[in-house]
Structures are given as C-alpha cells and as structure tokens.
Design a protein around this motif. Structure first.
Motif, PDB file in Angstrom:
ATOM      1  N   THR A  46      43.315 -25.526  31.801  1.00 47.70           N
ATOM      2  CA  THR A  46      44.302 -25.033  32.570  1.00 47.70           C
ATOM      3  C   THR A  46      44.684 -23.486  32.480  1.00 47.70           C
ATOM      4  OG1 THR A  46      45.569 -27.057  32.625  1.00 47.70           O
ATOM      5  CG2 THR A  46      46.749 -25.432  33.614  1.00 47.70           C
ATOM      6  N   VAL A 101      48.695 -30.790  28.350  1.00 48.46           N
ATOM      7  CA  VAL A 101      48.020 -30.075  29.385  1.00 48.46           C
ATOM      8  C   VAL A 101      46.521 -29.799  29.141  1.00 48.46           C
ATOM      9  CG1 VAL A 101      48.050 -27.664  30.655  1.00 48.46           C
ATOM     10  CG2 VAL A 101      50.210 -28.555  29.892  1.00 48.46           C
ATOM     11  N   LYS A 109      49.972 -27.258  25.408  1.00 51.55           N
ATOM     12  CA  LYS A 109      48.736 -26.953  25.302  1.00 51.55           C
ATOM     13  C   LYS A 109      48.082 -26.821  24.142  1.00 51.55           C
ATOM     14  CE  LYS A 109      45.520 -24.077  27.931  1.00 51.55           C
ATOM     15  NZ  LYS A 109      45.133 -22.887  28.813  1.00 51.55           N
ATOM     16  N   TYR A 146      55.725 -29.223  28.248  1.00 52.72           N
ATOM     17  CA  TYR A 146      54.142 -29.035  28.420  1.00 52.72           C
ATOM     18  C   TYR A 146      53.367 -28.592  27.227  1.00 52.72           C
ATOM     19  CZ  TYR A 146      54.218 -29.974  33.629  1.00 52.72           C
ATOM     20  OH  TYR A 146      54.599 -30.624  34.803  1.00 52.72           O
ATOM     21  N   VAL A 149      49.045 -31.560  35.668  1.00 58.71           N
ATOM     22  CA  VAL A 149      50.336 -30.703  35.417  1.00 58.71           C
ATOM     23  C   VAL A 149      50.754 -30.478  36.945  1.00 58.71           C
ATOM     24  CG1 VAL A 149      49.811 -29.801  33.465  1.00 58.71           C
ATOM     25  CG2 VAL A 149      49.332 -28.375  35.462  1.00 58.71           C
TER      26      VAL A 149
END
Length: 509
Positions: A387, A383, A349, A347, A300
């Motif tokens: 992270t 992602v 996740k 993004y 990312v």
C-alpha cells in the motif's frame, strides 16, 4: 572545556584516530581507552598514535570480553538498579539480535547486562575517564551498558545522531532527547523559504511533496532493489555460490556476534558453516513471517477515520534504545486504542525491511506478534505492505511511530505525528512526543480539534529546518557514511572536531 581523559567507543573508520589526535592537541583531551573494529584498528596502530591507551576490539566487546586484566569486582545495589530499571529492560531487549536460537533466558540476560555495567563502572573509575565519544547511538549491548554506567557516574557521553541529509548528523548526549540548544533554536525559529535552506536539505524536502518512491532514502531504495533481485532463482544461486566462496573453510571459527545454541555470549563460538546455515534458516523464517503478516492484512478503506502506526524494523537502534519502553510496539497499539475514540481505527503497516533476507528480522519479530495485536480489537487493521505510504499518510488523522522517517515525511503532508521515541526531528512543529498518558491525551485533543494545524505551515517547517541545519555536522565518521563518499577525510575531521568543540562549549556555558 574541562575534559581530560577520553574513551572512544565503537569506531569503525580510521579517521577517528586523527579526530582524537586533533582534540588532544587542541583541547588536551587525552585518549585513554579506545574500542575499534577489525581490520581498521589494532593495539599497535592505536599505541603508535597514543602510547599507553588501552585498546579493545569491537568484536570482543560484543561478547563482553577484552577488558583490562586488572579488573576488580564492582557491585550494583538495589537503589541503583531501581534508578536504571528501564535501561536494564532495554539492554535485555537488545540481546534479541544475538540470541538467534532464543535459548539465552531472561535471567541470564539480566545478569549479563548488569555484569557489563559493573565492568564499565570499574573501567571508568580506574582510567579516570570523564568523557566518552561515540560515532553512533549506543545500541550494541556493550556500548549501551557503557552508556548506563556513564549515567550512574555522571560522565559525559556524546554521540552522533544521523539525519536524512547525506552524511549529516548532529551531536546529542542523551538517548532519550535532543539537546536543549537545538530545542530552543527550533522553538524560536522564524518562518523561512525553502531557498533559504542549504541545498542538500532543500533538495530532500522538495521530494517530500512528490510521490513516495521519489522520497525514499537511498539506503531504502537499495534494500528494495536488492529484495526484488533476490526473488529470482538465478540471483539466489549466484548469491549462495558467492557466500560459499567467501566462507572458505566451513570449519573455521566465524566472527559472528550471535550466540550458538544454549551458550553464553562470553564463551559462545560457531563455525563459518554453522553461521551460514543459521543465516539461511533465518531467510526461511522471514519468508514465513512475511506470509503470516499477509494473512492478517485486509483491504484498507481510506475514507474511514484512522491513525496510521508505522512499525519499526527490529532489532535496530531506531527502536532500541531509541524507543525506550515503546521498543515493545504492542504497547503503542494499546495506548492508541485506549486514547482515541471507538470510531477511530488503528491501521498498522509493517516495515518492509522486517522481511529482507539479509537482515535480522527473524530475531526481532515472530508470528505471535501479529496474532496478539490482531486480537486486541476489531479496530486494529493490518495494511498490505504494498500500500502506498503517502496515500495512507494523506488519509490518516495522524501518524504514530517510534522515530521513523514516516513521521518526518508526514509533517510535510500536513499531518501531525505521535512520536513514541526520540527522533532527530522531534523538535519540529507538528510533532507530539509521547512518553505518558498525559502527553497522549494532549496530543489526541489537539488532533481531534484540529488545533495543531496552525503549526504545520511549510514556511514554519522550513524555518525550523534552517535553525536545525546550523547544528548538522557533515562527515564520513561512520562506516555507512564513509561508503557514501560525500565528505572527504580532511573535511570530515575538521567538521567533527569543530562540532565536538562547539557542543562542549555550549554545554559548559
């Protein structure tokens, strides 16, 4: 308070018998139907408290069994079905956790859910029930069908919404929104200091300004630790030996609510041995699912413009029924892509629980899910699950979620939240509840212009929490809370009875 006959549904700790007794004595609310889990409850135990109260095991209700034998046919008509169309879709989606083999077709799912609603309609009318009390949000097919039936009959259904403050929860009566009383209280809240808050809330809020590991809820910490242990071969061997010892006779019938291959919930059964093998196969599927997700992840760039979408673990109450239509999280991605400028990336996740071995993540997600989302646009970027969440929050334009903890965390890091479901924190400043394109347009405009920033002041958030804290009930009313051992039985009973009394009094004014 004008309630006479009560149904208690999905009870899994014994104190609910004492709660029912206290409400009967204090408000003349008589228990006439009780659904409870083995071994905490039985017909004899319930009838020793409440003679002539009908009792149904939760384990039977899961399969659509155990209803009164004098049941008569009740049929829905087209107009009624139109009015509850989204609820029917939601009920069908709830069956994912039952249908481990994915062999219970949509036509059968629809027919069975409608049948459950019709059975409950008869029960509600036959037993003259005018209030239903549930320790949790209805999310197990049978209790959600009951909730839908209660809406059709306009019968009060109160349930407990859990928070992140120990064993604290508050009462709601609509799976789609928090009560008007809470909304008004939070809306009119004055600024406050963190020291004005109850200690249990203040301590939790202080952690949100630290690192993400410190702020993790206790249940997520335990899950993460167990997953780390699971990675070792020695732990897996010990775990398997423990499972085999626990199973005992592999040919005995398993108490699982899952549906066996090409069978119907009402008649399905499987041996303990089969249930064990299915669970182990599920662990392998989650291992493959995790690797598939990793293959779509990219490094990312925290310097580019992006909105962070935190996926929910599925299947679970936090997305179904809480998400409504957005239980299908692909629709959230599409709406974000359509509403934000082309310069803004999305993004995404995944929730770490989706891959945990002893969870049911393989029934709520498959490999095509990631493939389809990835193909929507080059603005979509998965992602890596490792992270740091707070780093992502701090760099994002906004956080999108159905009802996740990450939304609440984001507020205290000065980031706006796009909430696509019903969250316990939905009334806090900085939250944009999204149920239409108009809602999303308003939110995006506020985010792009920075108009939201004035609302995200710490003192304002503290004041909102102070008002919300006045509605929180601390009690061991649910199995997970009971295990915490925070509030003793007598205090729990007092708090629940007072909470229900206050809620019904407010609603009747």
């Amino acid at each position: 308070m004008q309630y006479n006959n009560a149904m208690y549904v999905g009870c899994n700790v014994e104190l609910w018998m004492d709660v029912a007794s206290r409400l009967l004595k204090k408000h003349d609310i008589k228990p006439v139907y009780f659904i409870g889990r083995k071994p905490e409850f039985s017909k004899d135990k319930i009838n020793s408290y409440f003679p002539n109260c009908f009792f149904q095991y939760t384990e039977d209700a899961w399969k659509g069994n155990g209803f009164p034998q004098d049941h008569k046919i009740v049929a829905l008509d087209e107009n009624t079905v139109k009015s509850i169309g989204l609820d029917i879709l939601t009920g069908m989606r709830m069956m994912d956790r039952l249908d481990v083999f994915k062999t219970f077709p949509s036509t059968e799912r629809q027919a069975w859910f409608i049948e459950l609603i019709e059975k409950w309609l008869y029960v509600l009318e036959d037993r003259e029930i005018d209030i239903i009390i549930s320790p949790s949000i209805p999310h197990r097919v049978f209790d959600f069908a009951l909730y839908v039936a209660s809406k059709i009959k306009n019968i009060k259904f109160i349930m407990f919404q859990m928070t992140h403050f120990g064993d604290g929860s508050f009462i709601i009566d609509d799976v789609n929104m928090t009560p008007i009383a809470i909304k008004n209280a939070v809306r009119n809240a004055k600024d406050a200091k963190i020291d004005d808050l109850p200690i249990i809330i203040a301590d939790k809020l202080k952690k949100l300004s630290q690192d993400h590991e410190t702020a993790l809820p206790p249940d997520m910490v335990e899950q993460k630790n167990n997953f780390e242990k699971y990675k070792s071969i020695s732990y897996q061997v010990k775990s398997m030996l423990f499972d085999l010892k626990k199973i005992g006779n592999v040919f005995q019938t398993s108490p699982t609510y899952r549906i066996f291959y090409k069978e119907h919930p009402k008649t399905s059964s499987m041996t303990k041995g089969n249930a064990f093998l299915i669970r182990k196969a599920g662990e392998y599927k989650k291992y493959k699912l995790r690797n598939t997700y990793k293959s779509y992840c990219r490094k990312v760039d925290l310097n580019e413009k992006f909105v962070l979408l935190a996926l929910h673990y599925q299947p679970e109450e936090t997305s179904c029924p809480t998400g409504g239509f957005y239980v299908e999280q692909r629709q959230i991605v599409k709406n974000l892509l359509e509403s934000f400028d082309d310069s803004v990336s999305i993004y995404i996740k995944e929730h770490s629980s989706q891959f945990y071995p002893y969870f049911e993540g393989e029934t709520g997600r498959d490999e095509s899910f990631y493939r389809e989302i990835s193909s929507m646009s080059n603005r979509v970027k998965f992602v890596p699950i490792e992270t740091d969440t707070f780093s992502l929050i701090d760099s994002a334009l906004a956080i999108a979620t159905i009802s996740g903890t990450i939304g609440w965390e984001a507020l205290f890091r000065s980031k706006p939240v796009l909430l696509f479901g019903r969250g316990w924190y939905e009334d806090l400043p900085g939250v944009f509840k999204v149920k239409s394109k108009g809602d999303l347009f308003t939110a995006v405009t506020s985010i792009e212009t920075g108009a939201y920033t004035d609302r995200l002041k710490l003192n304002r958030l503290y004041g909102a929490h102070l008002e919300m804290s006045k509605f929180i009930i601390y009690s061991a009313h649910y199995f997970d809370f009971h295990q915490m051992g925070l509030t003793n039985k007598e205090e729990s009973i007092d708090n629940i009875v007072s909470g229900i009394s206050d809620f019904l009094s407010i609603k009747s004014e």
